[in-house]
Design a protein around this motif. Structure first.
Motif, PDB file in Angstrom:
ATOM      1  N   SER A  68      51.970  19.142  23.330  1.00 44.12           N
ATOM      2  CA  SER A  68      52.573  20.415  23.750  1.00 44.12           C
ATOM      3  C   SER A  68      54.010  20.539  23.282  1.00 44.12           C
ATOM      4  N   CYS A  69      54.815  19.481  23.508  1.00 44.97           N
ATOM      5  CA  CYS A  69      56.231  19.564  23.157  1.00 44.97           C
ATOM      6  C   CYS A  69      56.389  19.634  21.639  1.00 44.97           C
ATOM      7  N   VAL A  70      55.564  18.854  20.934  1.00 46.65           N
ATOM      8  CA  VAL A  70      55.655  18.823  19.471  1.00 46.65           C
ATOM      9  C   VAL A  70      55.428  20.221  18.912  1.00 46.65           C
ATOM     10  N   GLU A  71      54.399  20.886  19.464  1.00 46.30           N
ATOM     11  CA  GLU A  71      54.054  22.205  18.955  1.00 46.30           C
ATOM     12  C   GLU A  71      55.034  23.286  19.380  1.00 46.30           C
ATOM     13  N   SER A  72      55.721  23.056  20.504  1.00 47.07           N
ATOM     14  CA  SER A  72      56.609  24.102  21.009  1.00 47.07           C
ATOM     15  C   SER A  72      57.947  24.134  20.285  1.00 47.07           C
ATOM     16  N   CYS A  73      58.319  23.051  19.615  1.00 41.44           N
ATOM     17  CA  CYS A  73      59.693  22.933  19.110  1.00 41.44           C
ATOM     18  C   CYS A  73      59.933  23.881  17.929  1.00 41.44           C
ATOM     19  N   PRO A  74      60.972  24.738  18.030  1.00 38.26           N
ATOM     20  CA  PRO A  74      61.218  25.710  16.966  1.00 38.26           C
ATOM     21  C   PRO A  74      61.560  25.066  15.627  1.00 38.26           C
ATOM     22  N   THR A  75      62.130  23.863  15.650  1.00 41.69           N
ATOM     23  CA  THR A  75      62.569  23.252  14.393  1.00 41.69           C
ATOM     24  C   THR A  75      61.795  21.979  14.075  1.00 41.69           C
ATOM     25  N   ASP A  76      60.670  21.765  14.738  1.00 45.09           N
ATOM     26  CA  ASP A  76      59.851  20.567  14.529  1.00 45.09           C
ATOM     27  C   ASP A  76      60.687  19.297  14.653  1.00 45.09           C
ATOM     28  N   ALA A  77      61.524  19.283  15.687  1.00 38.79           N
ATOM     29  CA  ALA A  77      62.389  18.121  15.903  1.00 38.79           C
ATOM     30  C   ALA A  77      61.643  17.000  16.634  1.00 38.79           C
ATOM     31  N   ILE A  78      60.512  17.311  17.228  1.00 39.05           N
ATOM     32  CA  ILE A  78      59.799  16.317  18.019  1.00 39.05           C
ATOM     33  C   ILE A  78      58.546  15.884  17.262  1.00 39.05           C
ATOM     34  N   GLY A  79      58.285  14.601  17.277  1.00 41.08           N
ATOM     35  CA  GLY A  79      57.092  14.096  16.606  1.00 41.08           C
ATOM     36  C   GLY A  79      56.557  12.899  17.359  1.00 41.08           C
ATOM     37  N   ARG A  80      55.378  12.476  16.979  1.00 33.81           N
ATOM     38  CA  ARG A  80      54.791  11.297  17.598  1.00 33.81           C
ATOM     39  C   ARG A  80      54.235  10.414  16.484  1.00 33.81           C
ATOM     40  N   ASP A  81      54.594   9.125  16.505  1.00 32.83           N
ATOM     41  CA  ASP A  81      54.043   8.196  15.517  1.00 32.83           C
ATOM     42  C   ASP A  81      53.584   6.945  16.251  1.00 32.83           C
ATOM     43  N   SER A  82      53.370   5.873  15.505  1.00 36.20           N
ATOM     44  CA  SER A  82      52.827   4.664  16.126  1.00 36.20           C
ATOM     45  C   SER A  82      53.788   4.098  17.188  1.00 36.20           C
ATOM     46  N   ARG A  83      55.081   4.386  17.065  1.00 39.59           N
ATOM     47  CA  ARG A  83      56.042   3.864  18.046  1.00 39.59           C
ATOM     48  C   ARG A  83      56.194   4.804  19.235  1.00 39.59           C
ATOM     49  N   GLY A  84      55.494   5.913  19.220  1.00 36.54           N
ATOM     50  CA  GLY A  84      55.548   6.830  20.349  1.00 36.54           C
ATOM     51  C   GLY A  84      56.288   8.112  20.021  1.00 36.54           C
ATOM     52  N   LEU A  85      56.734   8.764  21.104  1.00 43.54           N
ATOM     53  CA  LEU A  85      57.386  10.055  20.969  1.00 43.54           C
ATOM     54  C   LEU A  85      58.795   9.883  20.386  1.00 43.54           C
ATOM     55  N   ALA A  86      59.193  10.783  19.498  1.00 42.99           N
ATOM     56  CA  ALA A  86      60.538  10.711  18.914  1.00 42.99           C
ATOM     57  C   ALA A  86      61.120  12.115  18.837  1.00 42.99           C
ATOM     58  N   LEU A  87      62.413  12.218  19.094  1.00 41.80           N
ATOM     59  CA  LEU A  87      63.097  13.515  19.014  1.00 41.80           C
ATOM     60  C   LEU A  87      64.297  13.370  18.086  1.00 41.80           C
ATOM     61  N   ASP A  88      64.337  14.196  17.048  1.00 44.99           N
ATOM     62  CA  ASP A  88      65.423  14.128  16.072  1.00 44.99           C
ATOM     63  C   ASP A  88      66.545  15.077  16.496  1.00 44.99           C
ATOM     64  N   MET A  89      67.653  14.499  16.996  1.00 45.96           N
ATOM     65  CA  MET A  89      68.770  15.332  17.438  1.00 45.96           C
ATOM     66  C   MET A  89      69.419  16.089  16.287  1.00 45.96           C
ATOM     67  N   GLY A  90      69.177  15.621  15.060  1.00 47.39           N
ATOM     68  CA  GLY A  90      69.717  16.335  13.905  1.00 47.39           C
ATOM     69  C   GLY A  90      69.060  17.681  13.699  1.00 47.39           C
ATOM     70  N   ARG A  91      67.865  17.837  14.266  1.00 45.96           N
ATOM     71  CA  ARG A  91      67.190  19.137  14.177  1.00 45.96           C
ATOM     72  C   ARG A  91      67.202  19.884  15.502  1.00 45.96           C
ATOM     73  N   CYS A  92      67.421  19.170  16.590  1.00 45.81           N
ATOM     74  CA  CYS A  92      67.260  19.739  17.940  1.00 45.81           C
ATOM     75  C   CYS A  92      68.253  20.881  18.169  1.00 45.81           C
ATOM     76  N   LEU A  93      67.749  21.984  18.724  1.00 49.38           N
ATOM     77  CA  LEU A  93      68.610  23.119  19.059  1.00 49.38           C
ATOM     78  C   LEU A  93      69.022  23.078  20.536  1.00 49.38           C
ATOM     79  N   PHE A  94      68.654  22.032  21.241  1.00 45.35           N
ATOM     80  CA  PHE A  94      68.995  21.875  22.649  1.00 45.35           C
ATOM     81  C   PHE A  94      68.574  23.110  23.445  1.00 45.35           C
ATOM     82  N   CYS A  95      67.448  23.686  23.025  1.00 50.26           N
ATOM     83  CA  CYS A  95      66.890  24.812  23.773  1.00 50.26           C
ATOM     84  C   CYS A  95      65.985  24.235  24.849  1.00 50.26           C
TER      85      CYS A  95
END
Lengths: 509, 293
Positions: free
Chosen positions: B46-73
């Motif tokens: 849900s969070c991955v799909e909701s992010c306007p800038t695709d800042a959130i992703g999930r890989d083998s290490r789990g959930l990750a959020l890239d603050m370089g893309r995050c709009l803090f919305c």
């Protein structure tokens, strides 16, 4: 329909089905607009969008102050049409924009130059016959030149001396005196209108909020109103009041900051220091409501994301009252200082007729005595119930533009205090808006702190944006700064520029 | 003249006590995000799909959020009923490496390390910066300007914004680097004498932000210039910028690491956890409620 037939006017806040918009022959379109403008109407927006068989459909949105109504008319053009600008100067930037975006030449436009320096949206059609793939270098275009002994040219920018956005300015000078200033922008072009097509989607709101970051609330409100009109979404009254509070806080912050910046530019440091801090106090009041100093994420179609609970309202009131008292003290010494007034008065005068003809908006127009303010003239949201009387002055100089800001601070301040004290009950957000009405148009007005913001959303058969037109007040007002500089000392440019304080990114989109 | 003195006295001293004192931030301020992917239901995106800038992703290490893309919305907060993503009040977010901006569950953020000894000797007590807005929307620029006001008074740290790149020790870049500003930005960079610093401020300058992928922009500075300091945010709070600059210069060493939030004026609603209510980062020492705002 003939050119003399009455235009179908309607309320400004209702959606219009595209099928109901009259499509006129180009000559009739032109004379209908000129007739309406001569009769006191104004052009809210004039823009193109991709039409059938590779033609371009032009839409004109006209506004009537007396009745708060708008009329929309259309015409289909191929590669050129007779320009409106020679008979209607307020069309000048709109027509340059149409030429740049769609490769349609408004034949007879007196100064047809690119405004944002990007390739045409319509492949194979270029108003300046540039080849496809040819590099378009911003600022490289024709400029007015004054020739003669002792005449010299001063070129400034794109990068300026301060922490400020980029733009290119060319002055034709004789000694210290400026004959003419020409402004060439486009360095901030980020493709916002193009990216809005196909929306609304998850990227749409952040894009709207960054049309001009210092006007996040103004543009987000304009966008929300357009979506709400197209989806039939009702905004709870409490949310309307909070949107009004946020919009006026944005005005208070920027106006207070501008008065400080004007004081700084004439070397009057006490007011510069005090107002620099006070601007932040108003931004922090916005952050108290939504966590962001620029009001980001506060406005959502359907309402606002955060409420102001009673305790928070108390805190806001106390802080705002203190900040307003401090602005009054900080500016009183500014108005009382003769050396400041000597620099403000008669500097950068824009005559009222010029402001009227060029369609200037906001404090820049009101400082010339042009009494226009969409909060009163085309009210939406809370402004339908609570009037803020527009503030005007009649000198059109730096002093006028500064003093109108002070008058607006007082009135916006009273409005904000009053609204927070008497917030209507109920929720702050309705259900998220449903699908948008297909093949329809919504026009949305907001009086941002720089002047009227106009958004026009046009939907396709699927209810997605086929076109999204943004008219930032700076798009209309940059020419006002050029006019203000005529016959001025070049050393007064920073002061004149600050008295307009226009947006580069809002213009460049 | 006496009116001016009287007004000066009335307006009072307004410079914040930072860095000796902790800064005060609004209770709804969205600072450093923290993730807790133990709360994520299997396969939920849900969070991955909701992010306007695709800042959130999930890989083998789990959930990750890239603050370089995050709009803090708040879109991910609203999308996630489990509370796996929270924004804290921690304003300290600047890093030296792009990859350090990626936030993961249970991993502490690697805040910016100071410059090396040679660079600190050069710039530690006097840093002149030239700001270039390359498609910036004037929010980042405004909160850089605000550092010069009496509230933050950046001059007391020896940092100053100057008019010419030739007088500067480094560039502060905002905006996604509009194509129309690219050559002017590169010219400005060339004009700064070496050794020089490059500091990027805001999601747009770091990754393109909401403009990412537009042909009219370069998706930020990463492929154009070597970056010394990343300051995330949309726009970053002035405190995040100031903290980043002082950290880079080594001026915060030995200073107490404290953050403090304003007391929320009202209790959260009784019905379940409020996804929009921030919490305070577990990595920081939290002070008691402030006595005044």
């Amino acid at each position: 329909m003939s050119a003399n037939a009455p235009l179908p006017m309607g309320p400004h806040d209702r959606p219009i089905r595209l099928a109901e918009i009259p499509v006129l022959a180009v000559d009739a379109f032109r004379s209908a607009i000129l007739g309406q403008v001569n009769a006191g109407g104004r052009i809210a927006a004039l823009f193109g969008m991709a039409g059938e068989s590779n033609r371009v459909r032009l839409y004109a949105v006209l506004m009537y102050l007396e009745t708060a109504e708008i009329a929309v008319l259309a015409a289909d053009v191929a590669d050129e049409y007779p320009s409106l600008t020679p008979d209607c100067p307020q069309a000048h930037m709109f027509e340059r924009e149409i030429a740049e975006q769609w490769g349609v030449i408004p034949r007879g436009h007196p100064w047809l130059k690119p405004i944002r320096f990007h390739p045409s949206y319509r492949a194979g059609h270029d108003a300046w016959s540039r080849a496809a793939g040819e590099a378009i270098v911003p600022g490289v275009t024709d400029f007015f030149r004054v020739e003669g002994p002792e005449v010299h040219e001063v070129a400034v920018g794109p990068i300026h001396a301060g922490v400020i956005e980029p733009g290119h300015f060319r002055f034709q000078c004789h000694g210290e005196k400026v004959f003419h200033l020409e402004i060439s922008l486009g360095f901030q072009h980020r493709g916002i209108e193009r990216a809005m097509v196909g929306g609304p989607d998850k990227r749409t709101l952040p894009l709207v909020e960054s049309i001009a970051g210092d006007t996040s609330v103004g543009h987000a409100t304009a966008y929300a109103q357009a979506v709400e009109a197209l989806s039939g979404c009702r905004v709870p009254l409490r949310a309307q009041a909070l949107r009004g509070v946020a919009l006026e806080l944005e005005r208070l912050a920027n106006h207070a900051g501008d008065l400080g910046a004007l004081a700084n530019d004439v070397g009057y440091l006490p007011t510069a220091s005090f107002c620099g801090r006070l601007r932040g106090d108003f931004l922090n009041a916005t952050a108290l409501i939504c966590g962001s100093r620029f009001g980001r994420c506060l406005i959502r179609p359907g309402g606002v994301l955060w409420d102001v609970e009673p305790d928070r309202a108390e805190q806001l009131l106390a802080r705002l009252q203190a900040a307003l008292d401090d602005v009054a003290g900080a500016t009183k010494i500014l108005w009382d200082s003769l050396s400041v007034q000597a620099r403000f008065e008669d500097t950068g005068v824009v005559p009222a007729e010029v402001a009227q003809d060029l369609g200037l908006v906001g404090p820049a127009a009101r400082a010339c005595g042009v009494d226009r303010d969409v909060r009163r003239d085309f009210p939406t949201g809370i402004y339908r119930f609570a009037l803020i009387p527009p503030s005007t002055w009649n000198t059109g100089d730096v002093f006028g533009r500064a003093y109108v800001r002070w008058l607006e601070i007082r009135r916006s301040g009273q409005f904000v205090l009053q609204q927070i004290k008497s917030l209507p009950g109920g929720p702050v957000r309705s259900k998220p808006p449903g699908p948008l009405l297909p093949e329809a148009m919504a026009v949305s007005f907001v009086e941002g702190w720089r002047g009227s913001i106009c958004h026009v959303a046009v939907t396709d058969a699927a209810g997605k944006f086929a076109r999204y037109k943004v008219v930032d007040p700076s798009f209309r007002n940059w020419i006002g700064l050029a006019m203000a500089l005529r016959d001025q000392q070049i050393s007064d440019f920073p002061l004149c520029n600050k008295s307009f304080n226009l947006s580069y990114c809002g213009h460049d989109l | 003249m006496f009116d001016v003195f009287r007004e000066r006295r009335r307006q009072g001293k307004r410079t914040i006590g930072y860095p000796a004192e902790a800064p005060t931030l609004p209770d709804r301020y969205r600072g450093l995000p923290v993730l807790d992917d133990s709360r994520c239901p299997d396969g939920c995106k849900s969070c991955v799909e909701s992010c306007p800038t695709d800042a959130i992703g999930r890989d083998s290490r789990g959930l990750a959020l890239d603050m370089g893309r995050c709009l803090f919305c708040t879109d991910c907060l609203e999308a996630c009923p489990e509370g796996a993503i929270r924004f804290t009040h921690d304003y300290r977010m600047a890093t030296r490496n792009r990859s350090d901006l990626v936030v993961r569950s249970g991993v502490e953020l690697a805040l910016a390390e100071p410059l090396d000894a040679r660079m600190r000797k050069l710039f530690g007590r006097s840093l002149k910066l030239r700001q270039v807005s390359a498609g910036g929307d004037n929010a980042e620029e405004s909160d850089l300007n605000v550092l010069g006001t009496i509230v933050f008074d950046i001059g007391r740290f020896g940092i100053q914004f100057v008019a010419s790149p030739r007088h500067a020790d480094g560039l502060v870049i905002t905006g996604p680097v509009a194509e129309n500003m690219k050559s002017a930005l590169l010219d400005a960079y060339e004009s700064v004498p070496s050794p020089k610093l490059v500091i990027v401020v805001g999601a747009s300058a770091i990754s393109g932000g909401p403009f990412r992928g537009h042909p009219e922009v370069s998706d930020g500075t990463d492929r154009l210039l070597p970056i010394d300091l990343y300051i995330p945010g949309f726009p970053p709070h002035p405190m995040t910028i100031l903290d980043g600059l002082l950290r880079l210069l080594g001026r915060l060493e030995g200073m107490p690491e404290r953050i403090r939030a304003e007391e929320p004026p009202a209790p959260p609603p009784a019905s379940g956890p409020d996804p929009l209510a921030p919490i305070v980062a577990s990595t920081a020492t939290v002070e008691g409620p402030p006595t005044s705002s």
